[in-house]
Design a protein around this motif. Structure first.
Motif, PDB file in Angstrom:
ATOM      1  N   LEU A 109       0.823  -1.207   0.000  1.00 12.17           N
ATOM      2  CA  LEU A 109       0.000   0.000   0.000  1.00 12.17           C
ATOM      3  C   LEU A 109       0.863   1.266   0.000  1.00 12.17           C
ATOM      4  O   LEU A 109       0.480   2.278  -0.612  1.00 12.17           O
ATOM      5  N   ARG A 113       0.782   4.294  -2.689  1.00 11.40           N
ATOM      6  CA  ARG A 113       0.575   5.689  -2.294  1.00 11.40           C
ATOM      7  C   ARG A 113       1.627   6.602  -2.908  1.00 11.40           C
ATOM      8  O   ARG A 113       1.287   7.666  -3.462  1.00 11.40           O
ATOM      9  N   ILE A 118      -3.161   5.232  -5.549  1.00  9.60           N
ATOM     10  CA  ILE A 118      -4.317   5.455  -4.684  1.00  9.60           C
ATOM     11  C   ILE A 118      -4.996   6.768  -5.034  1.00  9.60           C
ATOM     12  O   ILE A 118      -6.243   6.872  -5.035  1.00  9.60           O
ATOM     13  N   ALA A 129      -9.905   3.018   0.206  1.00  8.42           N
ATOM     14  CA  ALA A 129      -9.683   2.308   1.467  1.00  8.42           C
ATOM     15  C   ALA A 129     -10.484   1.016   1.503  1.00  8.42           C
ATOM     16  O   ALA A 129      -9.982  -0.047   1.882  1.00  8.42           O
ATOM     17  N   TYR A 210      -1.083   2.878   4.011  1.00 14.27           N
ATOM     18  CA  TYR A 210      -2.018   3.751   3.310  1.00 14.27           C
ATOM     19  C   TYR A 210      -1.723   5.224   3.577  1.00 14.27           C
ATOM     20  O   TYR A 210      -1.945   6.075   2.697  1.00 14.27           O
TER      21      TYR A 210
END
Length: 306
Positions: A109, A113, A118, A129, A210
């Motif tokens: 993740l 990012r 994302i 998410a 994230y």
């Protein structure tokens, strides 16, 4: 302190976005199946390998360190079973998975990012998410009971291998110790704990990956922080669960003791009551009779009870 509270608040907000209704269930199930293979199936090998050797090492160490003429020979099997069921297969195995699976989730993740993948999902109007994190959490929670079960069996097989090939002790004594005073609730304790540990591993690692900001260095740091934070939370949760389960076991034993004591007291009073003089004569009078009728409506037989 303020930074820690801010992190907790961000984590709660992210979990609120994660547990929203998936926009397309078909895509969710497709991602879920992929995560089952990546996070669950690919982790079975390391779980079996580590559990096998840990079971063998526990058996050898217990045999060498508590061997005494005053100790039964089956104590080794009994202690090995308790360690595997209560702590290793649930807590220690989840700590190992936090290093393997947690770092994988955080780095994946985090890379998405920093490469703005994302952000592209957000621009397309997709709940990133929910789309990325929820399948990982569901896959970990689904597969962790299977891995705990495999870990228990692999540890027991490792213990038997030390008897069959190492000659440490008799396999019959080990088998008797494994079966001695077996409590099925201990298996359920390990499975229940592992479900919460799996959620901690997946959600915390996903949060650090994230919310990463920067480049590749920050991704590596987020991966490390996710493993450390997950391990600390697992140990803290393990302490709470053990205290809770021990309290439940003590409460159950207390209830059984009170029930047994009440039954014995009732039986004692009943014996004293039976040994007294004719209580019916004292209650109803010696000359009082009770008439009981039995039979059909045409023929009734009178019976006198004194």
């Amino acid at each position: 302190m303020f930074k820690a509270l801010k992190t907790v608040g961000q984590y709660i907000i992210l979990m609120g976005r994660v547990f929203a209704r998936p926009e397309r269930m078909r895509m969710f199930f497709r991602q879920y199946v992929n995560e089952l293979e990546q996070l669950g199936v690919n982790s079975i090998g390391i779980v079996l390998l580590i559990s096998f050797f840990i079971g063998a090492v526990i058996t050898i160490q217990i045999k060498l360190n508590i061997e005494s003429p005053f100790m039964p020979r089956w104590t080794v099997g009994y202690v090995t079973r308790e360690i595997m069921l209560l702590e290793f297969s649930s807590s220690i195995m989840c700590l190992i998975l936090a290093g393997k699976v947690g770092s994988n989730i955080a780095s994946e993740l985090g890379t998405m990012r920093v490469t703005q993948q994302i952000d592209a999902l957000e621009i397309m109007g997709v709940n990133s998410a929910n789309y990325l994190i929820l399948p990982k959490i569901a896959a970990m929670v689904t597969t962790i009971p299977l891995m705990v079960t495999f870990s228990i069996f692999a540890g027991i097989i490792g213990a038997f291998c030390t008897c069959w090939f190492g000659g440490i002790m008799s396999a019959v004594d080990l088998e008797y110790g494994l079966q001695y005073m077996f409590v099925e609730w201990f298996i359920w304790c390990g499975i229940i704990k592992s479900l919460f540990f799996a959620f901690i591993i997946a959600s915390v690692s996903a949060f650090f990956g994230y919310t990463v900001e920067g480049g590749s260095i920050e991704v590596g740091k987020a991966s490390t922080d996710s493993v450390v934070c997950s391990s600390v939370l697992i140990l803290f949760a393990d302490l709470i669960f053990n205290s809770t389960f021990n309290g439940m076991i003590e409460l159950k034993g207390l209830c059984k003791s009170l029930k047994k004591r009440g039954t014995e007291r009732y039986q004692c009073h009943f014996r004293e009551w039976k040994d007294q003089p004719d209580y019916r004569a004292e209650r109803f009078g010696k000359n009082r009779t009770h008439e009981m009728y039995r039979g059909s409506a045409d023929t009734r037989q009178r019976r006198t009870v004194v």
